[in-house]
Design an enzyme around this catalytic site. Structure first.
Site, PDB file in Angstrom:
ATOM      1  CE  LYS A 100      98.805   5.200 -16.301  1.00 29.16           C
ATOM      2  NZ  LYS A 100      97.734   6.457 -16.703  1.00 29.16           N
ATOM      3  CB  VAL A 109      84.927  10.171 -22.701  1.00 25.94           C
ATOM      4  CG1 VAL A 109      84.639  11.175 -22.074  1.00 25.94           C
ATOM      5  CG2 VAL A 109      86.082   9.497 -21.808  1.00 25.94           C
TER       6      VAL A 109
HETATM    7  P1  NAD Z   1      88.673   5.521 -26.797  1.00 28.95           P
HETATM    8  O1  NAD Z   1      90.025   5.153 -27.350  1.00 28.95           O
HETATM    9  O2  NAD Z   1      87.034   4.855 -26.441  1.00 28.95           O
HETATM   10  O3  NAD Z   1      87.923   7.295 -27.294  1.00 28.95           O
HETATM   11  C1  NAD Z   1      88.665   7.830 -28.475  1.00 28.95           C
HETATM   12  C2  NAD Z   1      87.964   8.545 -30.179  1.00 28.95           C
HETATM   13  O4  NAD Z   1      88.756   8.921 -30.715  1.00 28.95           O
HETATM   14  C3  NAD Z   1      87.967   6.944 -31.224  1.00 28.95           C
HETATM   15  O5  NAD Z   1      86.792   6.740 -30.989  1.00 28.95           O
HETATM   16  C4  NAD Z   1      89.275   7.293 -31.961  1.00 28.95           C
HETATM   17  O6  NAD Z   1      88.593   6.671 -33.366  1.00 28.95           O
HETATM   18  C5  NAD Z   1      89.167   8.701 -31.803  1.00 28.95           C
HETATM   19  N1  NAD Z   1      90.513   9.015 -32.691  1.00 28.95           N
HETATM   20  C6  NAD Z   1      91.793   8.909 -32.914  1.00 28.95           C
HETATM   21  N2  NAD Z   1      92.614   9.146 -33.202  1.00 28.95           N
HETATM   22  C7  NAD Z   1      91.384  10.728 -33.697  1.00 28.95           C
HETATM   23  C8  NAD Z   1      91.849  11.846 -34.296  1.00 28.95           C
HETATM   24  N3  NAD Z   1      92.781  11.722 -35.923  1.00 28.95           N
HETATM   25  N4  NAD Z   1      90.579  12.891 -35.179  1.00 28.95           N
HETATM   26  C9  NAD Z   1      90.182  12.330 -34.422  1.00 28.95           C
HETATM   27  N5  NAD Z   1      89.412  11.272 -33.968  1.00 28.95           N
HETATM   28  C10 NAD Z   1      90.402   9.983 -33.768  1.00 28.95           C
HETATM   29  O7  NAD Z   1      88.759   6.705 -25.787  1.00 28.95           O
HETATM   30  P2  NAD Z   1      88.291   7.376 -24.383  1.00 28.95           P
HETATM   31  O8  NAD Z   1      88.016   5.870 -23.550  1.00 28.95           O
HETATM   32  O9  NAD Z   1      87.140   7.949 -24.880  1.00 28.95           O
HETATM   33  O10 NAD Z   1      88.833   8.214 -23.976  1.00 28.95           O
HETATM   34  C11 NAD Z   1      89.653   9.441 -24.912  1.00 28.95           C
HETATM   35  C12 NAD Z   1      90.292  10.427 -24.379  1.00 28.95           C
HETATM   36  O11 NAD Z   1      90.614  10.861 -22.620  1.00 28.95           O
HETATM   37  C13 NAD Z   1      91.671   9.151 -24.447  1.00 28.95           C
HETATM   38  O12 NAD Z   1      92.488  10.111 -24.644  1.00 28.95           O
HETATM   39  C14 NAD Z   1      91.658   8.647 -23.129  1.00 28.95           C
HETATM   40  O13 NAD Z   1      93.248   8.843 -22.457  1.00 28.95           O
HETATM   41  C15 NAD Z   1      91.462  10.298 -21.704  1.00 28.95           C
HETATM   42  N6  NAD Z   1      91.075  10.023 -21.188  1.00 28.95           N
HETATM   43  C16 NAD Z   1      89.867   9.332 -20.861  1.00 28.95           C
HETATM   44  C17 NAD Z   1      88.993   8.510 -19.280  1.00 28.95           C
HETATM   45  C18 NAD Z   1      88.220   7.423 -19.793  1.00 28.95           C
HETATM   46  O14 NAD Z   1      87.706   7.488 -18.170  1.00 28.95           O
HETATM   47  N7  NAD Z   1      88.247   6.532 -20.878  1.00 28.95           N
HETATM   48  C19 NAD Z   1      89.924   8.986 -18.473  1.00 28.95           C
HETATM   49  C20 NAD Z   1      90.771   9.176 -18.481  1.00 28.95           C
HETATM   50  C21 NAD Z   1      91.358  10.586 -19.583  1.00 28.95           C
END
Ligand code: NAD
Length: 358
Positions: free
Chosen positions: A81, A185
């Site tokens: 990382k 996601v």
């Molecule tokens: P994203 O930033 O698109 O979505 C996260 C959402 O969570 C946002 O809409 C945000 O407004 C919301 N949020 C933030 N704080 C919040 C709270 N307190 N209560 C409710 N909602 C809240 O991110 P993503 O790409 O959808 O990823 C979601 C999670 O999955 C993250 O933790 C990320 O690290 C993990 N993840 C994502 C991927 C990927 O392919 N995108 C892969 C592995 C892990």
């Protein structure tokens, strides 16, 4: 801190690279945790860390997590990382990104970078100008594009596996799923669940994201407190880490926790124990969300969407093996995932040494 060797020995890191380029303003740390299974692939995060110690702690923790994720996902990759210290909104520039690319290139493929918090697909293109050791490139440029679609597919098949194991049911039809965080996601997960007529409840602090999910996928909006205390078959944390803790475990009324957020358990052993006492099945986050890594890893052999999808659907069987191992060894699902990930690395290293000796 000045205890870097202690820190990296403690967590078994192979190499830490400090990248300093005053002319571009780049201050970054690349951590290679393990290359036992292959080159260390892991995203680059840009974040305004308070100090260098915080950046180091973060990159050591995250790179170690990537080793486990790649191993359990049966990829021929190690864990690494990178973190860039700075505010992505103010400090990011083409030269800073290209300078980072030069440092990545100097490692000759031992570390392969990708997108993470504070970075975009567009940023990857600047890094690509200086090195080939980068993934997460746009589809139009021959890359794998947005990983969230396949991360969500991994969640969907992971939910099917958990329900099969926990409740002996083969379909999510008519079940109730609560999603915290309807970002990339969360949104694509709704797309999958909708096909099964799942009753989807959701909350997002961003009203626009919530409205979009209501409009496009018929999500039923609830407050965060409601989500954490209502009767659900599955609770799916897709926003933040540490949401599973003694206070949320007290209120949760679900059979399964299965979400994309990283590090969902505030304290792994304490919270795993509390969940099993309450009869809630926890699907280890780094396993069920490994679809994104599988997707970018595919770029290394020339991206093939069907192959990537097929691999991600395999998360179902990876999880079944973890659930069976947990049951037969009387350990938590998280411990089971960790054991199996470590075992694959150990077995591979032993086997590889034999071939070198021959
Ligand atoms: P994203 O930033 O698109 O979505 C996260 C959402 O969570 C946002 O809409 C945000 O407004 C919301 N949020 C933030 N704080 C919040 C709270 N307190 N209560 C409710 N909602 C809240 O991110 P993503 O790409 O959808 O990823 C979601 C999670 O999955 C993250 O933790 C990320 O690290 C993990 N993840 C994502 C991927 C990927 O392919 N995108 C892969 C592995 C892990």
């Amino acid at each position: 801190m000045n205890q870097i060797f202690e820190n990296i020995t403690d967590k078994d890191h192979e190499q830490i690279v400090y990248c300093n380029d005053p002319s571009s303003g780049l201050k970054a740390i690349i951590a290679i945790h393990s290359t036992a299974l292959g080159p260390a692939l892991g995203g680059c995060r840009m974040y305004p860390y308070k100090n260098e110690d915080d950046a180091l702690i973060d990159v050591l923790r995250l790179s170690r997590g990537m080793t486990y994720k790649a191993s359990i996902a049966n990829l021929n990759l190690g864990g690494g990382k990178a973190v860039i210290i700075g505010d992505p909104k103010k400090d990011k520039s083409e030269v800073l990104l290209r300078s980072f690319g030069k440092f990545v290139d100097s490692l000759n493929g031992k570390y392969i970078t990708a997108e993470d918090v504070g970075m975009s697909v567009h940023d990857m293109e600047f890094i690509r100008m200086e090195t080939n050791h980068v993934t997460g490139i746009k589809r139009a440029m021959g890359g794998s594009g947005d990983p969230s679609i396949l991360t969500a597919l991994g969640l969907y098949v992971g939910m099917q596996a958990a329900l099969k194991k926990k409740l002996n049911i083969n379909s999510l039809k008519g079940l109730k799923v609560g999603i915290q965080g309807l970002g990339k996601v969360g949104y694509y997960l709704c797309e999958n669940l909708k096909k099964d007529d799942v009753e989807i409840y959701g909350y997002d602090i961003d009203k626009n994201r919530l409205d979009e999910a209501i409009q496009d996928h018929g999500v039923i909006p609830v407050s965060n407190d409601e989500l954490l205390s209502m009767d659900l078959d599955i609770f799916s944390p897709c926003a933040l880490g540490a949401v599973i803790n003694p206070s949320s475990i007290k209120t949760l009324k679900c059979a399964v926790i299965a979400g994309a957020a990283n590090n969902q358990l505030e304290k792994e052993s304490r919270d795993s124990k509390l969940l099993s006492e309450k009869g809630i099945m926890y699907v280890p986050d780094y396993v069920i969300n490994s679809g994104g890594l599988m997707n970018v890893a595919n770029e290394l052999q020339g991206y093939n969407k069907d192959k990537a999808r097929y691999q991600v659907e395999g998360i179902y069987y990876i999880l079944m093996r973890i659930f069976d191992y947990a049951l037969s060894n009387n350990i938590s699902t998280l411990e089971a995932a960790n054991h199996l990930a470590e075992r694959r690395i150990e077995e591979f290293v032993r086997w590889n040494h034999k071939w070198i000796e021959k």
